[in-house]
Design an enzyme around this catalytic site. Sequence first.
Site, PDB file in Angstrom:
ATOM      1  N   HIS A  19      12.430   9.977  10.528  1.00 27.15           N
ATOM      2  CA  HIS A  19      11.459   9.120   9.850  1.00 27.15           C
ATOM      3  C   HIS A  19      11.010   7.970  10.749  1.00 27.15           C
ATOM      4  O   HIS A  19      11.784   7.071  11.059  1.00 27.15           O
ATOM      5  CB  HIS A  19      12.121   8.570   8.585  1.00 27.15           C
ATOM      6  N   HIS A  36       2.991   2.746  11.062  1.00 24.14           N
ATOM      7  CA  HIS A  36       3.189   2.918   9.614  1.00 24.14           C
ATOM      8  C   HIS A  36       2.237   2.021   8.851  1.00 24.14           C
ATOM      9  O   HIS A  36       1.628   2.419   7.861  1.00 24.14           O
ATOM     10  CB  HIS A  36       4.639   2.585   9.243  1.00 24.14           C
ATOM     11  N   GLU A  64       8.458  12.267  12.930  1.00 19.47           N
ATOM     12  CA  GLU A  64       7.414  11.912  11.976  1.00 19.47           C
ATOM     13  C   GLU A  64       6.507  10.809  12.486  1.00 19.47           C
ATOM     14  O   GLU A  64       6.886   9.642  12.499  1.00 19.47           O
ATOM     15  CB  GLU A  64       8.030  11.446  10.647  1.00 19.47           C
ATOM     16  N   ASP A 103       3.395   8.492  11.638  1.00 20.03           N
ATOM     17  CA  ASP A 103       2.393   8.038  10.665  1.00 20.03           C
ATOM     18  C   ASP A 103       1.143   7.697  11.465  1.00 20.03           C
ATOM     19  O   ASP A 103       1.246   7.042  12.506  1.00 20.03           O
ATOM     20  CB  ASP A 103       2.867   6.759   9.947  1.00 20.03           C
ATOM     21  N   GLU A 151       1.782  12.160   9.159  1.00 20.79           N
ATOM     22  CA  GLU A 151       1.235  11.638   7.891  1.00 20.79           C
ATOM     23  C   GLU A 151      -0.100  10.944   8.114  1.00 20.79           C
ATOM     24  O   GLU A 151      -0.228  10.132   9.030  1.00 20.79           O
ATOM     25  CB  GLU A 151       2.214  10.655   7.236  1.00 20.79           C
TER      26      GLU A 151
END
Length: 302
Positions: free
Chosen positions: A17, A59, A44, A46, A148
């Site tokens: 994450h 993020h 991951e 973002d 994401e």
Amino acid sequence: MAIFPTLTGARPKIIAHRGASGYIPEHTLEGYSLAIDLGADYIEPDLVFTSDGQLVVRHDVYLSASTNISEIPSFQKRKRHSKRFGMSDWFVGDFTYKEIKTLKARQAFPGRSKDYDDKFSIPVFADVLRLAHEKSKQKGRPVGIYLETKKPAYYRKRGLDFAPVLLSTLKDFNLDRAVDQVVIQSFDPRILMRLSKMTELPLVLLLKENFKWPILMPLIARFAAGIGPAKKLLVRDGKSTGLLERAHQAGLQVHPYTFRNDAVGEGFKDIEAELAFYFKLGVDAIFTDFTDTAVAVRKSLG
Ligand code: G3P
Ligand code: CA
């Protein structure tokens, strides 16, 4: 009884994450590299847009929490109040990538080591794909990318659409059809519905804690391969809420977020107990800031 009662019976995957964000400032190449070394199946990123349409890995849509921008004299005048976000800060969308490239990342999570602050720069999406390619060769195994799209509707209103630039960047790295290596996630079902008509890549709909409609699982399954629920949506008073079972019945994978060694979920004595509970429940993947702990717990179970 299967050790891991996942949808496909496969071992649950571990998603780093924001990288190895428990140890190194989030969304840096160095953090992703460490996460891969620690055994993450996916990293991951973002993604948000700069003013010149570059996909950078952050993020937040603002910069003060995760970078050193507040200490850059030439940028002081660029701080502004945003009615949309209801706060004053420096916003990624106000800066070109060339300007963002002059910043350094900082640990955004309180209480974590700041030893690596101001050492690492802010990558663009292509940098992350390049790193994953290099590390895949080095490790002799694929490194998954679980990206994401942050606030797609906000950016689309400003003429910045994630869909084409995402898919063309993935195509540059021969990843636009890598269904076992790339996942696209979003809190916004609309971009996932559009993407489901443009790509075969698995799509995951993220669900916030206030989600109340398990009955929607079959509808979500029409365009998504899975749900990414806030972990609390799956467990109440030490038992399953039934959401995981409903999702599996609809053919959806379940990837809860976020497992943190320094923020253990309510009712669990420690992170190991929390992770073991969710693995035994049958989650198909988990998002964690501490890849090593999740790898060790999964290994201890089988
Ligand atoms: O993408 C899964 C999880 O990261 C969603 O929450 O705010 O950490 O991006 P956030
Ligand atoms: Ca995320």
